[in-house]
Motif scaffolding. Sequence first.
Motif, PDB file in Angstrom:
ATOM      1  N   ALA A  48      45.773  21.036  32.115  1.00 24.77           N
ATOM      2  CA  ALA A  48      46.543  22.213  32.464  1.00 24.77           C
ATOM      3  C   ALA A  48      45.884  23.537  33.286  1.00 24.77           C
ATOM      4  O   ALA A  48      46.964  24.041  33.922  1.00 24.77           O
ATOM      5  CB  ALA A  48      46.925  22.600  31.321  1.00 24.77           C
ATOM      6  N   ILE A  49      44.798  22.960  32.676  1.00 18.87           N
ATOM      7  CA  ILE A  49      43.684  24.450  33.106  1.00 18.87           C
ATOM      8  C   ILE A  49      43.419  23.946  34.065  1.00 18.87           C
ATOM      9  O   ILE A  49      43.136  24.947  35.076  1.00 18.87           O
ATOM     10  CB  ILE A  49      42.450  24.712  32.069  1.00 18.87           C
ATOM     11  N   GLU A  50      43.721  22.881  34.737  1.00 20.32           N
ATOM     12  CA  GLU A  50      42.900  22.557  36.163  1.00 20.32           C
ATOM     13  C   GLU A  50      44.281  23.276  37.216  1.00 20.32           C
ATOM     14  O   GLU A  50      44.149  24.066  38.154  1.00 20.32           O
ATOM     15  CB  GLU A  50      43.123  21.006  36.540  1.00 20.32           C
ATOM     16  N   GLY A  51      45.814  23.128  36.557  1.00 23.83           N
ATOM     17  CA  GLY A  51      46.703  23.435  36.971  1.00 23.83           C
ATOM     18  C   GLY A  51      46.771  25.112  36.921  1.00 23.83           C
ATOM     19  O   GLY A  51      47.567  26.230  37.760  1.00 23.83           O
ATOM     20  N   LEU A  52      46.126  25.674  36.145  1.00 29.75           N
ATOM     21  CA  LEU A  52      46.618  27.686  35.751  1.00 29.75           C
ATOM     22  C   LEU A  52      45.462  28.403  36.741  1.00 29.75           C
ATOM     23  O   LEU A  52      46.082  28.623  37.951  1.00 29.75           O
ATOM     24  CB  LEU A  52      46.247  27.604  34.495  1.00 29.75           C
ATOM     25  N   SER A  53      44.574  26.740  36.954  1.00 28.08           N
ATOM     26  CA  SER A  53      43.616  27.819  37.805  1.00 28.08           C
ATOM     27  C   SER A  53      43.719  27.800  39.098  1.00 28.08           C
ATOM     28  O   SER A  53      43.928  28.175  39.892  1.00 28.08           O
ATOM     29  CB  SER A  53      41.574  26.582  37.470  1.00 28.08           C
ATOM     30  N   LYS A  54      43.708  26.409  39.737  1.00 23.31           N
ATOM     31  CA  LYS A  54      44.293  26.349  41.189  1.00 23.31           C
ATOM     32  C   LYS A  54      45.879  27.584  41.086  1.00 23.31           C
ATOM     33  O   LYS A  54      45.827  27.807  42.685  1.00 23.31           O
ATOM     34  CB  LYS A  54      44.968  25.042  40.865  1.00 23.31           C
ATOM     35  N   THR A  55      47.110  27.813  40.569  1.00 26.95           N
ATOM     36  CA  THR A  55      47.557  28.051  40.821  1.00 26.95           C
ATOM     37  C   THR A  55      47.552  29.896  41.285  1.00 26.95           C
ATOM     38  O   THR A  55      47.818  30.375  41.972  1.00 26.95           O
ATOM     39  CB  THR A  55      48.954  28.483  39.800  1.00 26.95           C
ATOM     40  N   LEU A  56      47.074  29.923  40.156  1.00 26.09           N
ATOM     41  CA  LEU A  56      46.239  31.291  39.654  1.00 26.09           C
ATOM     42  C   LEU A  56      45.086  31.750  41.345  1.00 26.09           C
ATOM     43  O   LEU A  56      45.195  32.692  41.820  1.00 26.09           O
ATOM     44  CB  LEU A  56      44.976  31.155  38.979  1.00 26.09           C
ATOM     45  N   SER A  57      44.688  30.715  41.369  1.00 25.69           N
ATOM     46  CA  SER A  57      43.716  31.251  42.833  1.00 25.69           C
ATOM     47  C   SER A  57      44.623  30.882  44.226  1.00 25.69           C
ATOM     48  O   SER A  57      44.565  32.318  44.787  1.00 25.69           O
ATOM     49  CB  SER A  57      43.062  29.844  42.944  1.00 25.69           C
ATOM     50  N   GLU A  58      45.681  30.270  43.991  1.00 26.49           N
ATOM     51  CA  GLU A  58      46.729  31.078  45.234  1.00 26.49           C
ATOM     52  C   GLU A  58      47.295  32.202  44.942  1.00 26.49           C
ATOM     53  O   GLU A  58      47.550  32.472  45.926  1.00 26.49           O
ATOM     54  CB  GLU A  58      47.291  29.533  44.603  1.00 26.49           C
ATOM     55  N   GLU A  59      47.912  32.106  43.983  1.00 28.11           N
ATOM     56  CA  GLU A  59      48.136  33.525  43.310  1.00 28.11           C
ATOM     57  C   GLU A  59      47.238  34.844  44.329  1.00 28.11           C
ATOM     58  O   GLU A  59      47.569  35.953  44.451  1.00 28.11           O
ATOM     59  CB  GLU A  59      49.066  33.834  42.063  1.00 28.11           C
ATOM     60  N   LEU A  60      46.462  34.965  43.807  1.00 28.86           N
ATOM     61  CA  LEU A  60      45.467  35.930  43.912  1.00 28.86           C
ATOM     62  C   LEU A  60      44.500  36.343  45.625  1.00 28.86           C
ATOM     63  O   LEU A  60      43.539  36.534  45.321  1.00 28.86           O
ATOM     64  CB  LEU A  60      44.574  36.416  42.571  1.00 28.86           C
ATOM     65  N   GLU A  61      44.998  34.913  46.132  1.00 28.96           N
ATOM     66  CA  GLU A  61      44.405  34.117  47.724  1.00 28.96           C
ATOM     67  C   GLU A  61      43.465  35.986  47.584  1.00 28.96           C
ATOM     68  O   GLU A  61      42.276  35.655  48.965  1.00 28.96           O
ATOM     69  CB  GLU A  61      44.741  34.062  47.972  1.00 28.96           C
ATOM     70  N   LYS A  62      44.430  36.992  48.221  1.00 25.16           N
ATOM     71  CA  LYS A  62      44.385  37.674  49.100  1.00 25.16           C
ATOM     72  C   LYS A  62      43.730  39.031  48.320  1.00 25.16           C
ATOM     73  O   LYS A  62      43.714  40.254  48.441  1.00 25.16           O
ATOM     74  CB  LYS A  62      45.137  38.396  49.976  1.00 25.16           C
ATOM     75  N   THR A  63      43.528  38.357  47.204  1.00 21.59           N
ATOM     76  CA  THR A  63      42.374  39.964  46.248  1.00 21.59           C
ATOM     77  C   THR A  63      40.917  39.491  46.381  1.00 21.59           C
ATOM     78  O   THR A  63      40.972  38.683  46.533  1.00 21.59           O
ATOM     79  CB  THR A  63      42.948  39.681  44.987  1.00 21.59           C
ATOM     80  N   ASN A  64      40.169  40.535  45.424  1.00 25.43           N
ATOM     81  CA  ASN A  64      38.799  40.452  45.332  1.00 25.43           C
ATOM     82  C   ASN A  64      38.473  39.426  44.710  1.00 25.43           C
ATOM     83  O   ASN A  64      37.232  39.475  43.976  1.00 25.43           O
ATOM     84  CB  ASN A  64      38.094  41.668  44.635  1.00 25.43           C
ATOM     85  N   ILE A  65      39.716  38.712  43.516  1.00 21.58           N
ATOM     86  CA  ILE A  65      39.484  37.986  42.028  1.00 21.58           C
ATOM     87  C   ILE A  65      39.235  36.372  43.374  1.00 21.58           C
ATOM     88  O   ILE A  65      39.898  35.965  43.449  1.00 21.58           O
ATOM     89  CB  ILE A  65      40.461  37.934  41.650  1.00 21.58           C
TER      90      ILE A  65
ATOM     91  N   ASP B  12      34.409  42.365  43.488  1.00 21.31           N
ATOM     92  CA  ASP B  12      34.056  41.019  43.897  1.00 21.31           C
ATOM     93  C   ASP B  12      34.308  40.800  42.787  1.00 21.31           C
ATOM     94  O   ASP B  12      32.521  40.600  41.798  1.00 21.31           O
ATOM     95  CB  ASP B  12      32.308  40.732  43.765  1.00 21.31           C
ATOM     96  N   ALA B  13      35.900  39.965  41.592  1.00 23.72           N
ATOM     97  CA  ALA B  13      35.625  39.616  40.514  1.00 23.72           C
ATOM     98  C   ALA B  13      35.751  37.426  40.288  1.00 23.72           C
ATOM     99  O   ALA B  13      35.775  36.638  41.449  1.00 23.72           O
ATOM    100  CB  ALA B  13      36.562  39.756  39.407  1.00 23.72           C
ATOM    101  N   ARG B  14      35.405  37.290  39.295  1.00 26.12           N
ATOM    102  CA  ARG B  14      35.078  36.151  39.019  1.00 26.12           C
ATOM    103  C   ARG B  14      36.398  35.536  38.116  1.00 26.12           C
ATOM    104  O   ARG B  14      35.839  35.932  36.994  1.00 26.12           O
ATOM    105  CB  ARG B  14      33.770  34.827  38.415  1.00 26.12           C
ATOM    106  N   VAL B  15      37.135  34.669  38.077  1.00 25.88           N
ATOM    107  CA  VAL B  15      37.667  33.703  37.328  1.00 25.88           C
ATOM    108  C   VAL B  15      37.347  32.326  37.186  1.00 25.88           C
ATOM    109  O   VAL B  15      37.037  32.003  37.928  1.00 25.88           O
ATOM    110  CB  VAL B  15      39.159  33.910  36.914  1.00 25.88           C
ATOM    111  N   LEU B  16      35.997  31.989  35.915  1.00 25.54           N
ATOM    112  CA  LEU B  16      36.211  30.283  35.890  1.00 25.54           C
ATOM    113  C   LEU B  16      36.635  29.818  34.663  1.00 25.54           C
ATOM    114  O   LEU B  16      36.297  30.193  33.434  1.00 25.54           O
ATOM    115  CB  LEU B  16      34.523  31.218  35.768  1.00 25.54           C
ATOM    116  N   PHE B  17      37.033  29.201  34.803  1.00 28.30           N
ATOM    117  CA  PHE B  17      37.801  27.860  33.164  1.00 28.30           C
ATOM    118  C   PHE B  17      36.943  26.444  33.055  1.00 28.30           C
ATOM    119  O   PHE B  17      37.047  25.877  34.259  1.00 28.30           O
ATOM    120  CB  PHE B  17      39.362  27.364  33.644  1.00 28.30           C
TER     121      PHE B  17
END
Length: 249
Positions: free
Chosen positions: A175-192, A148-153
């Motif tokens: 840019a950080i908002e874009g990075l956060s959103k892109t990453l959240s979609e890529e990791l959607e099916k993970t515990n992150i 159960d992991a978190r990344v917070l920008f």
Amino acid sequence: MNVETKYNIKGYELKDKIILVTGANRGFGHAMTLDLAKAGANVIMLGRDLGSLEAAYDEVVCAGYQEPVLFPFDLEGATPEHYEQLQKDILDNFGHLDGLIHNAGIIGTMMPIEQYDIRLWYSTMQINVNAPFMLTQFLIPVLNKSNDARVLFLSSSVGRSARAYWGAYGVSKFAIEGLSKTLSEELEKTNIKVNSLDPGRMRTEMRRSVYPAENADNNPLPGSKSPAIVYLMSKKSKDLNGEQLTLKV
Ligand SMILES: NC(=O)c1ccc[n+]([C@@H]2O[C@H](COP(=O)([O-])OP(=O)(O)OC[C@H]3O[C@@H](n4cnc5c(N)ncnc54)[C@H](OP(=O)(O)O)[C@@H]3O)[C@@H](O)[C@H]2O)c1
């Protein structure tokens, strides 16, 4: 989405959680380190200045909170080899990572884009965007080992709605908002779970440098907002992903 700053920290709700905070030596990073350690987390305090990191470490230990770990690291000069070593050190010492908080940043300068100093633009982008990108890339495999992991920008209102003269800082937060959103979609099916957070104004060195003439006493202390970070690292926030969060007093 708004997040309440008032959060009642329950002792040991983050027990055994390993959480890395960048810029942990002062300002908001320092305040959140204290509260995360108070909640029982093992905080990896990353910062470039060993003296102030040690002073912040002493405060945590003197308060009787969970002992943190210091990680001296300059986000401006670090190369992929440094990030690889950091990844290895965390894996060797802890085996996994539960939280990654991209808090460190610089303001650059207030200047029209037309006149913006090019070196300072590069430095601001390196610290505020490229470093969080590299740190995240190297730590995803380590975060993947958590259940159960978190990344917070850490972001800003000027990264969500453009404001003249905020220059590289404003652009870096977009840019950080874009990075956060892109990453959240890529990791959607993970515990992150990945989110961005605008903490609002706080009485720190960064705020003072932008508004030297204002009465700083009117700005909330970072410690009045940091309990919300414990909430965002706790299992209570496990359903938040891909959100643009804003702290509300
Ligand atoms: N304060 C506000 O009103 C406000 C409002 C909106 C958003 N934010 C965001 O909240 C976050 C924290 O802000 P703050 O007010 O606490 O800022 P701050 O007081 O200026 O602290 C910035 C932190 O970043 C670290 N840092 C800067 N460059 C670094 C580098 N090259 N390597 C490693 N660490 C480095 C600093 O370390 P050193 O001590 O070594 O410089 C310091 O620990 C930032 O992302 C900021 O954009 C703040």
